[in-house]
Design a protein around this motif. Structure first.
Motif, short mmCIF file in Angstrom:
data_model
loop_
_atom_site.label_atom_id
_atom_site.label_comp_id
_atom_site.label_asym_id
_atom_site.label_seq_id
_atom_site.Cartn_x
_atom_site.Cartn_y
_atom_site.Cartn_z
N PRO A 144 20.92 66.56 53.08
CA PRO A 144 20.10 66.54 54.29
C PRO A 144 19.36 67.86 54.46
O PRO A 144 19.92 68.94 54.24
CB PRO A 144 21.13 66.33 55.41
N LEU A 145 18.11 67.75 54.86
CA LEU A 145 17.33 68.97 55.08
C LEU A 145 17.97 69.87 56.13
O LEU A 145 17.85 71.10 56.06
CB LEU A 145 15.90 68.61 55.49
N ARG A 146 18.64 69.28 57.09
CA ARG A 146 19.30 70.10 58.11
C ARG A 146 20.34 71.01 57.48
O ARG A 146 20.52 72.16 57.91
CB ARG A 146 19.93 69.21 59.18
N GLU A 147 21.04 70.53 56.45
CA GLU A 147 22.03 71.38 55.78
C GLU A 147 21.34 72.49 54.98
O GLU A 147 21.75 73.65 55.03
CB GLU A 147 22.92 70.55 54.86
N THR A 148 20.29 72.12 54.22
CA THR A 148 19.58 73.12 53.42
C THR A 148 18.95 74.18 54.30
O THR A 148 19.11 75.39 54.07
CB THR A 148 18.49 72.44 52.56
N LEU A 149 18.24 73.75 55.35
CA LEU A 149 17.60 74.72 56.24
C LEU A 149 18.64 75.48 57.05
O LEU A 149 18.45 76.67 57.36
CB LEU A 149 16.62 74.00 57.16
N GLY A 150 19.76 74.83 57.36
CA GLY A 150 20.82 75.52 58.06
C GLY A 150 21.42 76.64 57.23
O GLY A 150 21.79 77.70 57.77
#
Length: 344
Positions: A144-150
């Motif tokens: 998930p992009l939220r994990e990568t960006l997080g």
């Protein structure tokens, strides 16, 4: 200890990176090729120190640059320790993680586990407490992009990086990443896509990558503006036996099809008419767009680096020159990163 030239900032052009407060040199030095264990260290050092004397403040790396992976960071870390320690605050050092770096399920992709472990390893190899920019090197459809960006946000919040960036994301994925970043309170400083006269994917689509970056105020540091050496004088008469294409590597010999080489020769004639080398015109061409902050170049010698920087002596194009270039500037099927990121 290296003593830099007093006039190093007098002739370099600096551009604001998007709507941030950071200025970057119009030409930066990338250590993707020629900075691993197969190149003599003294030659690497000579190139990097000359770059500093020319006003190049931005040095770009990734965890897997070598060969072997990690070697470029170790070599540059040695230069930081032995030559550039007193200039650390005058430099912008970037690194990335996203491609395969070590075996097993945690050495590849966009997971929090991989990105932060890789950043810690990069800092150790570089001998630094922080890098200036830490990139997600590629879009990972399995995370998930939220994990990568997080993970990038954690890197910034912990001051292991001052800024966050993404690389080779498509226009759609860039929009998604910027939206997620805004939700979690992360500023994405910069996008690093490939872009050249023979690789124009960032202009495709509505909106395209450059449109998204311009609208959002995100900077663009474009890499491989010389199409991995195709846009130099090296291949005008065919493929030399000692060339990167002939010896195997990212530049495949099949990329140098007869019709592509004919276009390269035509572009070379246009460059000659401008009083530039083909490489200089190719760099100037990507910098013609105000949404592009920096052209990221490699170098195998000081002479090659100096030739690239001399592109800044003539950045303007006439309408007639741009029209002539347009006749021969096409996508030549050389975007080797697309299947692993921007096509996803």
């Amino acid at each position: 200890m290296f003593t830099p030239a007093d006039d190093r900032y007098d002739t370099m052009t600096y551009r604001r990176c998007g709507r941030s407060g950071l200025d970057l040199p119009a030409i930066a030095l990338g250590l993707w090729q020629n900075f691993g264990e197969t190149t003599p260290y003294e030659r690497q050092r000579e190139i990097v120190l000359r770059a500093v004397d020319l006003g190049i403040t931005h040095i770009d790396l990734a965890n897997n640059y070598g060969p072997p992976p990690g070697a470029a960071e170790r070599n540059f870390g040695r230069m930081l320790a032995e030559d550039l320690r007193d200039l650390r605050d005058e430099l912008v050092v970037s690194t990335k993680a996203g491609y395969l770096q070590w075996p097993g399920p945690y050495g590849d992709g966009g997971s929090r586990k991989y990105l932060l472990a890789s950043l810690d390893q990069s800092l150790d190899r570089l001998g630094l407490d922080y890098v200036d920019i830490f990139y997600s090197h590629r879009f990972d459809p399995t995370t998930p992009l939220r994990e990568t960006l997080g993970a990038l946000k954690t890197a910034v919040d912990s001051r292991r990086a001052l800024y966050a960036g993404i690389s080779s994301y498509s226009a759609e994925r860039t929009q998604e990443a910027l939206a997620v970043a805004q939700e979690i309170g992360l500023e994405v400083l910069v996008h690093q896509p490939s872009y050249s006269l023979l690789n124009r994917w960032v202009e495709e689509g509505d909106p395209n990558v450059l449109d998204v970056l311009g609208e959002s105020g995100t900077g663009a540091v474009v890499f491989s503006p010389l199409a991995q050496g195709m846009l130099t004088d090296k291949y005008l008469d065919g493929v030399p036996q000692d060339s990167r294409a002939a010896q195997g590597g990212p530049l495949k010999e099949e990329f140098l099809a007869p019709e592509t080489l004919e276009r390269v020769r035509a572009l070379n004639q246009i460059a000659a008419g401008r009083g530039q080398s083909l490489a200089q015109m190719a760099i100037a061409w990507v910098l013609r767009d105000p949404r592009v902050t920096t052209a990221l170049v490699g170098a195998s010698s000081v002479r090659q680096l100096e030739d690239s920087v001399a592109a800044l002596d003539k950045l303007a194009f006439t309408d007639a020159e741009l029209d002539a270039i347009e006749e021969h500037s096409v996508n030549a099927g050389i975007n080797i990163w697309a299947p692993r990121s921007s096509d996803l």
